[in-house]
Write a protein that holds these residues in place. Structure first.
Motif, PDB file in Angstrom:
ATOM      1  N   ASN A 153       0.822  -1.201   0.000  1.00 46.90           N
ATOM      2  CA  ASN A 153       0.000   0.000   0.000  1.00 46.90           C
ATOM      3  C   ASN A 153       0.862   1.260   0.000  1.00 46.90           C
ATOM      4  O   ASN A 153       0.568   2.227  -0.710  1.00 46.90           O
ATOM      5  N   ASN A 179      -4.772   9.475  -5.547  1.00 45.74           N
ATOM      6  CA  ASN A 179      -5.784   8.453  -5.836  1.00 45.74           C
ATOM      7  C   ASN A 179      -6.400   8.002  -4.514  1.00 45.74           C
ATOM      8  O   ASN A 179      -5.777   7.288  -3.725  1.00 45.74           O
ATOM      9  N   ALA A 180      -7.621   8.414  -4.265  1.00 40.84           N
ATOM     10  CA  ALA A 180      -8.264   8.116  -2.987  1.00 40.84           C
ATOM     11  C   ALA A 180      -8.541   6.627  -2.807  1.00 40.84           C
ATOM     12  O   ALA A 180      -8.648   6.142  -1.679  1.00 40.84           O
ATOM     13  N   SER A 181      -8.630   5.875  -3.914  1.00 36.84           N
ATOM     14  CA  SER A 181      -8.902   4.447  -3.789  1.00 36.84           C
ATOM     15  C   SER A 181      -7.721   3.684  -3.201  1.00 36.84           C
ATOM     16  O   SER A 181      -7.875   2.535  -2.787  1.00 36.84           O
ATOM     17  N   LEU A 182      -6.532   4.307  -3.180  1.00 34.63           N
ATOM     18  CA  LEU A 182      -5.348   3.645  -2.638  1.00 34.63           C
ATOM     19  C   LEU A 182      -5.183   3.842  -1.136  1.00 34.63           C
ATOM     20  O   LEU A 182      -4.249   3.304  -0.553  1.00 34.63           O
ATOM     21  N   SER A 195      -5.106   9.687   4.374  1.00 32.01           N
ATOM     22  CA  SER A 195      -6.287  10.539   4.161  1.00 32.01           C
ATOM     23  C   SER A 195      -5.928  12.008   4.299  1.00 32.01           C
ATOM     24  O   SER A 195      -6.332  12.844   3.485  1.00 32.01           O
TER      25      SER A 195
END
Length: 476
Positions: A204, A214-217, A240
């Motif tokens: 990650n 990229n918020a999905s990461l 975040s």
């Protein structure tokens, strides 16, 4: 310069192989510690078995009055069963000997006294036998079955060594098997509990580093309550925050670019208006003569504000170019640029020693002193006749860790609203129409030199302390 891209280790590299190797090494080390007493006991048991055969032979010798009358086939059978070349039975000061028909004269004889049974002696004897050279003869000494009787056997050491080597191979094979099975079992358990979660964290981090917007990461933390669970939750919170910060920075960058373009056009418009106001000021109309100076002053402030915003937007974080600088001369030059030297009303005093030489960036630190001295002059000029003897002074002091340069004036001081956000750009101005950029830039420059710029609250006047590490001093 681009950062080198990290590569995640393979499944059987990195922590995985280190964990397996460590587990096997620990198990084998324990097996070695257990192996030495076990090998010593094996050797002692083997020698005790030979002694028991010798005791049987000793009973035969004790029951026969004349040893020489024993049949040769009987003595040879006794010696063969014991694997010995000769057996000696000692009792009450007398010795009886039986040996092979063709006796062998030994070259090297090693004694194994089985009356000494302490562990260290047994281990030393086992290691001596295991690493012995060929051709040695073993002399085994032990107690007989009658009080004060001794039995001695002379036999080749090679059979004992061969059986000890065979026993060691068996122990080694069993140890490796146990170590491998245990290592695999512990590895699977540790992989499930630790390695796979760590690999997930590592993957990650590497992926998020490549695309932090990229918020999905952003990692989804598990429900673990241990340290790994804490790391997952903290990493999720950090990613975040970083995602939000980068998005906000991008928005601010876009907004700043737009403001810079608007500000550039505004400055050009204001410059044109200033030219027109200068022409209007030459008219003889009394109303124009009364209003023109105010118009010119307002336009000057607007142009100065626009120019300062453009200058701050073009600021780069260049590293200081350090060189030896005479601090007193640097401050004199800054005072001259700040129009303090030869000022008709304000007295300037430079109390910095002439021999104080520091290693710093003269251009950057000169801007800091220019800003501080200029602010002090403007504050004294704005106060007018309210200050009897307006004065700006600079002094220096030194202790074991820091060199402190103090810039102070005896003016009206800073208003409370300016002190709260003194070093915040666009918010820390102490005068109307100011941008507050000067002190913000001055603090950045000071921190780049390893120091700090501090406002010192005092009852009268304004004081700033520029604190630099004493390591910047040049010693002659």
């Amino acid at each position: 310069m681009t950062a080198e891209r990290s590569v995640l280790p393979g499944r059987f590299s990195g922590l995985s192989i280190k964990l397996i190797a460590t587990i096997m090494a620990v198990i084998l080390l324990v097996e070695i510690v257990v192996y030495l007493p076990s090998l010593a006991n094996y050797r002692a048991s083997w020698l005790d078995d030979r002694l028991r055969v010798g005791v049987v032979a000793a009973r035969v010798l004790d029951a026969v009055p004349d040893v020489m009358a024993l049949p040769r086939n009987l003595t040879d059978r006794l010696l063969t069963s014991a694997g010995a070349n000769a057996i000696v039975y000692r009792r009450e000061g007398q010795s009886q000997l039986i040996e092979l028909a063709d006796p062998v004269t030994p070259d090297v004889v090693v004694t194994a006294d089985m009356r000494q049974r302490d562990l260290m002696t047994l281990i030393a004897g086992a290691l001596d036998t295991l690493f012995a050279g060929p051709g040695r003869t073993l002399r085994i000494v032990g107690e007989g079955d009658v009080d004060q009787s001794l039995v001695e056997l002379l036999m080749p050491e090679r059979p004992l060594r061969q059986e000890m080597l065979s026993y060691s191979r068996q122990i080694g094979f069993i140890s490796l098997t146990i170590a491998a099975i245990t290592a695999v079992a512990l590895y699977l358990l540790a992989s499930y509990l630790f390695i796979y979660p760590v690999r997930r964290l590592t993957q990650n981090i590497l992926a998020f580093r490549q695309a932090p917007e990229n918020a999905s990461l952003v990692i989804v933390p598990s429900k673990r309550r241990d340290e790994i669970g804490i790391v997952e939750r903290e990493l999720a919170a950090m990613e975040s925050d970083l995602f939000s910060m980068l998005r906000q920075r991008r928005h601010l960058a876009d907004l700043g670019l737009a403001v810079a373009k608007i500000n550039h056009d505004l400055r050009n418009t204001l410059t044109s208006a200033q030219l027109l106001s200068d022409q209007v000021a030459t008219l003889d109309d009394p109303k124009v003569q009364r209003l023109a100076p105010r118009l010119v002053t307002t336009l000057d402030k607007a142009i100065g504000f626009a120019q300062s915003v453009l200058d701050y937007g073009r600021e780069t974080s260049a590293l200081p170019v350090l060189a030896p600088v005479v601090l007193r001369t640097l401050i004199d030059d800054a005072a001259f640029d700040a129009r303090l030297v030869g000022h008709p009303n304000v007295v300037f005093t430079n109390g910095v020693p002439e021999n104080l030489v520091l290693t710093l960036d003269a251009g950057q630190l000169g801007r800091v002193f220019l800003n501080l001295l200029k602010n002090a002059r403007e504050a004294l000029e704005a106060s007018g006749a309210n200050i009897e003897h307006p004065e700006v002074s600079v002094s220096a002091s030194e202790d074991a860790e820091n060199i402190t340069i103090t810039v102070s004036d005896n003016g009206p001081g800073l208003p409370p609203r300016a002190r709260d956000k003194l070093f915040v750009a666009f918010e820390g101005s102490a005068r109307a129409g100011g941008t507050g950029l000067g002190l913000a830039i001055a603090r950045e420059i000071t921190e780049a030199h390893g120091g700090k710029l501090v406002f010192i609250d005092q009852p009268h006047g304004t004081r700033f302390d520029l604190i630099l590490p004493v390591s910047l001093r040049v010693t002659s």
